[in-house]
Enzyme design. Structure first.
Site, short mmCIF file in Angstrom:
data_model
loop_
_atom_site.label_atom_id
_atom_site.label_comp_id
_atom_site.label_asym_id
_atom_site.label_seq_id
_atom_site.Cartn_x
_atom_site.Cartn_y
_atom_site.Cartn_z
N THR A 390 72.74 -29.75 3.32
CA THR A 390 72.98 -31.27 2.59
C THR A 390 71.89 -31.46 1.85
O THR A 390 70.66 -31.08 2.24
CB THR A 390 73.80 -32.26 3.77
OG1 THR A 390 74.63 -31.69 4.44
CG2 THR A 390 73.84 -33.54 3.22
N THR A 408 76.68 -32.95 -0.23
CA THR A 408 76.68 -31.78 0.49
C THR A 408 77.84 -30.79 0.01
O THR A 408 78.83 -31.16 -0.49
CB THR A 408 76.67 -32.00 1.99
OG1 THR A 408 76.57 -30.89 2.59
CG2 THR A 408 78.22 -32.47 2.19
N ASN A 410 78.21 -28.70 2.43
CA ASN A 410 78.23 -28.51 4.05
C ASN A 410 77.09 -27.74 4.44
O ASN A 410 75.88 -27.69 4.69
CB ASN A 410 79.31 -27.92 4.58
CG ASN A 410 79.63 -28.06 6.17
OD1 ASN A 410 78.84 -28.82 6.72
ND2 ASN A 410 80.59 -27.18 6.73
#
Ligand code: GLY
Length: 589
Positions: A390, A408, A410
């Site tokens: 992120t 982000t 992820n």
């Protein structure tokens, strides 16, 4: 009966112990006033009129340029976010989502939720095999892992609400960086190299992020002409340039070809949302942070409320006793995070109860000052818990408007898939759901059905973009990447500044630790504990593992390099870039 309950039913013993401890701390404090923990951090970057700290130097430059031209902090944040999508593709993005905390100079606070959401065709068991077990990699790699992206909608909403400059001006630096390219330095190359194997599996990603099939080298120039075209469309059409028309069609076609479930209807219906931030007070400071669907602000405030009852400054930075209280506060907060929080459109979040003073007192009562709790015995529904990858940046402008933005894909580089012709790398945010309640996700978080997958639902996040004020004026703007470690990192930087009197750079540099309930071990960065503190803590039952992955905190302190410590004449803003990653920069003017 759980250990938490059995410790909770003997509060008087603990109160006595705690009273003795507080008394001894008070004496210690009188004899040895706390001074700064570290002697060797460089001074934070000082500036008179505005400051940007981000994970990429060229994105920080883009933000400062907007501020210099008279744009406000929200304008600058939008320019930084689009620039990071070009220069920091590991986490900067158009194909992901995130959160923006805003505090305006007039005191107004706002929170923009542009978290991704599950496509309409998603289902609770979509990543499980016939026997109900998670299929490895399905929620983290490839198009099936992709949730509906929110970044472009979120940046547009922020611009409409608070921006003062035309959209085209805010996207111009990103378009230039994508079209003309930029020279990669070693930090950029090291970051890209972490995903070489994954890029090789996706030809559209390999065409951009590999150079003739090989990793890029420092000094070479990364051009992204497809991404430049996508950014130009957004500059001229706004959200429609991404969620409708050729870019959207390319995303949907690539998803179908890659056995994903993203459909045009998902893009048509995606909306960024304004939400009321979570707020709390800590030792005279006011904290504004992320509400659900992030867990960040709620558990940050829960931990602060609990820790407020302990004399951390007098105990000393990373003393065994101080660390013990922090670990236990973290352990309890993550029980609540993983069991009670989720998308507020789908589940009731007991935020008010978790943040009440009574609840903090009950958690403190359950914390044995001399022994670690047994994580496996701490259960949701039993007292006191009833029923990498992120990026974050912080911005402040000359008027004192402040923005903390965390967004982000992820995992670094998300699902490692790019829609051909768009340059847009996609997220794997579906893994932030509880793919199987009770089974650990990418970050080892063991979560409940509260965060189960459902069509249109937003997965629970840990992102914690935070603004801390005193007397209504921002004093600290901060946040970080780091998955489940985001909130504990924000907590420790805040404690380093507020309780331990460090400069903002010392606070960011200082080694950190992380506890998240399950697994029960606390992860340590190198040098986080002295050998004798570690021995003392192990004797209290604390367990440790080494090698917590490095986060990249971006923090700005207002007024001086440390709280109540004046800086050089005329300097108001003090920026700290985290040295843990080699690409970021604190820049001001
Ligand atoms: N994807 C990490 C988080 O949102 O917490």
């Amino acid at each position: 009966m759980s250990a938490a309950v059995s410790t909770a039913i003997t509060p008087s013993i603990h109160r006595q112990r705690l009273r003795r401890l507080l008394l001894s701390c008070l004496c210690l404090a009188l004899l040895q006033p706390w001074t700064s923990a570290l002697a060797a951090s460089p001074a934070p970057v000082a500036a008179a009129s505005g400051m940007v700290v981000s994970a990429h130097r060229l994105a920080s430059e883009a933000g400062v340029e907007v501020l210099r031209r008279g744009g406000n902090a929200v304008d600058a944040a939008i320019a930084v976010a689009y620039a990071l999508a070009v220069t920091y593709p590991a986490a900067g993005n158009l194909g992901g989502g995130g959160f923006m905390t805003v505090q305006l100079a007039d005191g107004r606070r706002d929170f923009i939720d542009f978290r991704e959401q599950a496509p309409q065709a998603a289902s609770a068991d979509m990543y499980l095999d016939a026997s109900g077990e998670p299929l490895p990699g399905r929620s983290t790699e490839g198009w099936l892992a992709v949730a509906v992206p929110g970044t472009v909608a979120g940046l547009e909403l922020a611009r409409e609400r608070f921006g003062s400059r035309p959209r085209s001006e805010l996207l111009a630096p990103a378009i230039r960086l994508a079209r003309e390219g930029f020279a990669l330095d070693q930090g950029d190359v090291d970051m890209l190299a972490t995903a070489t194997a994954a890029f090789r599996r996706d030809p559209a990603s390999a065409a951009i992020f590999l150079h003739d099939g090989q990793p890029w080298q420092a000094g070479e120039r990364l051009l992204q002409s497809d991404l430049a075209r996508t950014l130009e469309r957004i500059a001229s059409e706004g959200g429609a340039g991404f969620y409708h028309g050729p870019v959207a069609a390319a995303l949907v076609a690539a998803s179908q070809a890659g056995h994903g479930i993203l459909a045009q209807t998902d893009l048509d219906h995606y909306q960024a949302r304004e939400r009321k931030p979570v707020e709390c007070d800590y030792r005279g400071y006011h904290v504004v942070s992320a509400p659900p669907p992030s867990s960040g602000g709620t558990i940050l405030c829960e931990m602060l409320n609990v820790l407020q009852g302990y004399p951390l400054a007098a105990l000393g930075w990373h003393s065994a006793q101080g660390v013990h209280f922090q670990i236990e506060a973290m352990r309890h907060a993550y029980v609540d995070r993983n069991n009670f929080l989720g998308d507020p459109d789908f589940v009731a979040n007991p935020v008010a109860r978790l943040l009440s003073p009574e609840y903090a007192a009950r958690v403190r009562n359950a914390i044995d000052p001399a022994h670690a709790a047994d994580s496996h015995a701490l259960r949701a529904g039993e007292a006191p818990h009833e029923g990498s990858n992120t990026t974050h940046f912080s911005v402040i402008d000359r008027d004192g408007n402040a923005v903390a933005l965390t967004y982000t894909l992820n995992n670094w580089f998300g699902a490692h898939v790019t829609a051909t012709g768009t340059g847009v790398l996609m997220n794997d945010e579906m893994d932030d759901f509880a793919v199987k309640p009770g089974a650990p996700n990418l970050y080892g978080l063991v979560q409940s059905a509260t965060n189960a997958i459902a069509p249109g639902k937003r997965p629970l996040s840990s992102m914690t973009p935070t603004i801390v004020s005193r007397d209504g004026q921002p004093v600290l703007v901060l946040g970080t990447p780091g998955g489940s470690m985001i909130t504990t990192s924000v907590l420790q930087v805040m404690l380093n500044v507020i309780d331990y009197g460090m400069t903002v750079q010392e606070a960011v540099d200082a080694p950190r630790f992380h506890q998240q309930w399950l697994p029960p071990t606390t992860r340590l960065e190198p040098f986080a504990l002295s050998a004798d503190s570690r021995r003392l803590l192990e004797a209290m039952g604390q367990q440790f593992s080494n090698g917590a992955p490095a986060n990249h905190v971006a923090a700005i302190l207002v007024g001086g390099p440390a709280l109540d410590r004046p800086g050089p004449p005329g300097m108001r803003y003090f920026g700290a870039n985290d040295p843990r990653h080699g690409t970021g920069a604190a820049l001001g003017y």
